[in-house]
Scaffold this active site. Structure first.
Site: not given
Length: 450
Positions: A44, A49, A52, A179, A183, A439, A444
Site C-alpha cells: 500500500c 494505493c 497510485k 480496479y 485506475e 445544498h 445531497e
C-alpha cells in the site's frame, strides 16, 4: 509471556497489517520482532494505493486545467512533466516509509531488514543465518501481481514498475478488467497516452453494480480509452525499435510501447517454510485461517492479502489490530467482520460502493426497492462537460433498511465513507429522508432519492 522464546511475537512482513499488529502487540507489552526483506510499509505505502492515489491526483489536473477556462482562468504554457511527478511521489513514499519505521522503533519493536522463514517449531531463520524463536508467529507477507504464462511475458510490466517508468509510453496496452487496470487506464489516459484495455471476459469490475460498470465503460470510451473484450495474450514479440508486437485472441497483431498486466494478485508464500511445520494453504496459495486469523498451527497466524480474504489495506489493518488485541491484550478475543466493507475504484471518475449490488440484493432478499439519481454535477455543467454521475440506493422492501449504496462521480469515495457508516449501522431509507440536505452538493442526492 513465555521467556523460553526470544520473542513473544515474530512478524514476517512489515506491510500495513504486519506493522499494525506488531505495534499494538508491543503496546500490550509483548516482545516483538519484524522481518521485512524489501521496504517497511508494504504494498500500500510503497507500490500500491498511496503512490497510485498521488498519480490520480496528478492526472485530475489534466481535466481541471481545461475546465478552468470556463471558470474564468487563463493558464499560459501548461505542460506535464512525468519525471517531476514520479520523483515527487517517490520522495513522499520514502517519507512515509520512514514514519512506519519510526512507529515500530517508538514501540521498541526489533526490525530485521532481511528475509525470514519458518524452519522449525516456533523457530525462524533469517537470511543472515541468525536463528530466533517466538511464542507466536504472524505471517503478513501480502500478495504480488500475477503475470500470466504466455510467450513473451518477460516484456510486460506490472503496477509495481508503473511507478518508476523513465518516460511515459505513447501507446500502452493494459490487460485486466479490475480496479488496478481501470485506475491506471485513467491515469495514463489523462497523461496523454493512448490506452487500450484488453479483458479476457466481457465485464469490467465484476464485483461492482452493473449500472456503475456500464457508466464507467461509457465515460472511459468517450475519454478515448479503447476496450477489447474476450481478448487474451497469444504472444508478445519485442521488435528492433523497442516496440512490442502483441497478438491477442480475436485481434490483429498490434504495436504498443508498453504492456502492463493487471490480471490479479497471488499470495506471497514462497520460501516462507510453511511446509516445515505444515501450515495449510488453499487452491490459490492463500494461507487458510479461521475467523481469528489463526492457521491450523496453533501459534501461527496470518493477516492481510496473504490470506486472500478481502484484499484491501484497511481490512489488513483491522485484522492485524484484532489479532494483537485478541492474543496479547487484556480483553476478550474478537474477530473482524468482513461483511459490508466499503470500497472504491479511483478511476476517472471514481467509483465507490458498500453493501449489496442490485443483483445480489434481488437474489438474496427478493423484494427490494431501488432508488437512483442520474445527474450532471454542477462543475461539469459550467465546464461544458457532459459527463454524468450516477448514485444508487438499494433498500430491503421488508423493513426499509438500506442494504447497498453505489456511486460513480467526482469525490464518490470521500462521500461514501460517511454513507458506509449508515449502511453498516442498519439505517433505513426513512433515516436518510429525515436528514436535511446540504445544498448545493453532490452528496445531497443521497437524502433526496424519490
Amino acid at each position: 509471556m513465555a521467556d523460553a522464546y526470544d520473542f513473544d511475537l515474530f512478524t514476517i512482513g512489515a506491510g500495513s497489517g504486519g506493522v499494525r499488529a506488531s505495534r499494538v502487540a508491543a503496546a500490550h507489552g509483548a516482545r516483538v520482532a519484524v522481518a521485512e526483506e524489501y521496504r517497511v510499509g508494504g504494498t500500500c505505502v510503497i507500490r500500491g494505493c498511496v503512490p497510485k492515489k498521488m498519480l490520480v491526483y496528478g492526472a485530475h489536473f489534466a481535466e481541471d486545467l481545461e475546465d478552468a477556462k470556463s471558470f474564468g482562468w487563463t493558464i499560459e504554457g501548461k505542460r506535464f512533466d512525468w519525471a517531476r511527478l514520479r520523483d515527487s511521489v517517490q520522495t513522499d513514499v520514502t517519507r512515509l516509509e520512514g514514519l512506519y519505521g519510526q512507529t515500530l522503533s517508538n514501540h521498541k519493536v526489533t526490525v530485521f531488514n532481511e528475509r525470514a522463514a519458518i524452519t522449525g517449531d516456533h523457530q525462524i531463520t533469517l537470511a543472515s543465518g541468525k536463528v530466533v524463536t517466538a511464542a507466536h508467529i504472524l505471517i503478513a507477507t501480502g500478495a504480488r501481481p500475477l503475470i500470466p504464462e504466455f510467450p513473451g511475458n518477460e516484456h510486460v510490466i506490472t503496477s509495481n514498475e508503473a511507478f518508476h517508468l523513465d518516460t511515459l509510453p505513447r501507446r500502452i496496452l493494459i490487460a485486466g478488467g479490475g480496479y488496478i487496470a481501470n485506475e491506471f487506464a485513467g491515469i495514463f489516459n489523462e497523461f496523454g497516452c493512448k490506452v487500450t484495455i484488453a479483458n479476457r471476459s466481457d465485464t469490467i469490475l465484476r464485483s461492482y453494480d452493473a449500472a456503475l460498470r456500464d457508466r464507467l465503460l461509457q465515460i472511459s470510451m468517450v475519454k478515448g480509452i479503447t476496450f477489447l473484450f474476450h481478448a487474451e495474450f497469444e504472444h508478445i514479440e519485442k521488435q528492433a525499435d523497442g516496440t512490442l508486437l502483441v497478438k491477442l485472441t480475436g485481434q490483429e497483431a498490434c504495436e504498443y510501447d508498453a504492456v502492463m498486466v493487471a490480471t490479479g494478485r497471488v499470495p506471497n508464500i514462497e520460501g516462507l517454510g510453511l511446509e516445515a511445520v505444515g501450515v495449510e494453504t488453499g487452491k490459490k496459495g492463500e494461507i487458510v485461517v479461521d475467523a481469528f486469523s489463526k492457521t491450523n498451527i496453533d501459534y501461527i497466524y496470518a493477516v492481510g492479502d496473504v490470506t486472500d480474504r478481502v484484499q484491501l489495506t484497511p481490512v489488513a489493518i483491522r485484522e492485524g489490530q484484532a489479532f494483537a488485541d485478541s492474543v496479547f491484550g487484556p480483553g476478550e478475543p474478537y474477530a473482524v467482520d468482513h461483511s459490508c466493507v466499503p470500497s472504491a475504484v479511483f478511476s476517472h471518475p471514481p467509483i465507490a460502493a458498500v453493501g449489496l449490488t442490485e443483483s445480489e440484493a434481488r437474489n438474496s432478499l427478493g423484494n427490494i426497492k431501488v432508488y437512483q439519481a442520474d445527474f450532471r454535477p454542477m462543475k461539469n455543467v459550467v465546464a461544458g462537460r457532459n459527463e454524468r454521475s450516477l448514485y444508487k440506493m438499494i433498500v430491503d422492501a421488508a423493513n426499509d433498511r438500506i442494504v447497498g449504496i453505489h456511486m460513480i462521480g467526482p469525490d464518490s469515495p470521500e462521500i461514501m465513507q460517511a454513507a458506509a457508516i449508515a449502511v453498516k449501522a442498519g439505517l433505513t431509507k426513512a433515516d436518510f429522508d429525515a436528514t436535511v440536505a446540504i445544498h448545493p452538493t453532490m452528496a445531497e442526492e443521497l437524502v433526496l432519492f424519490k
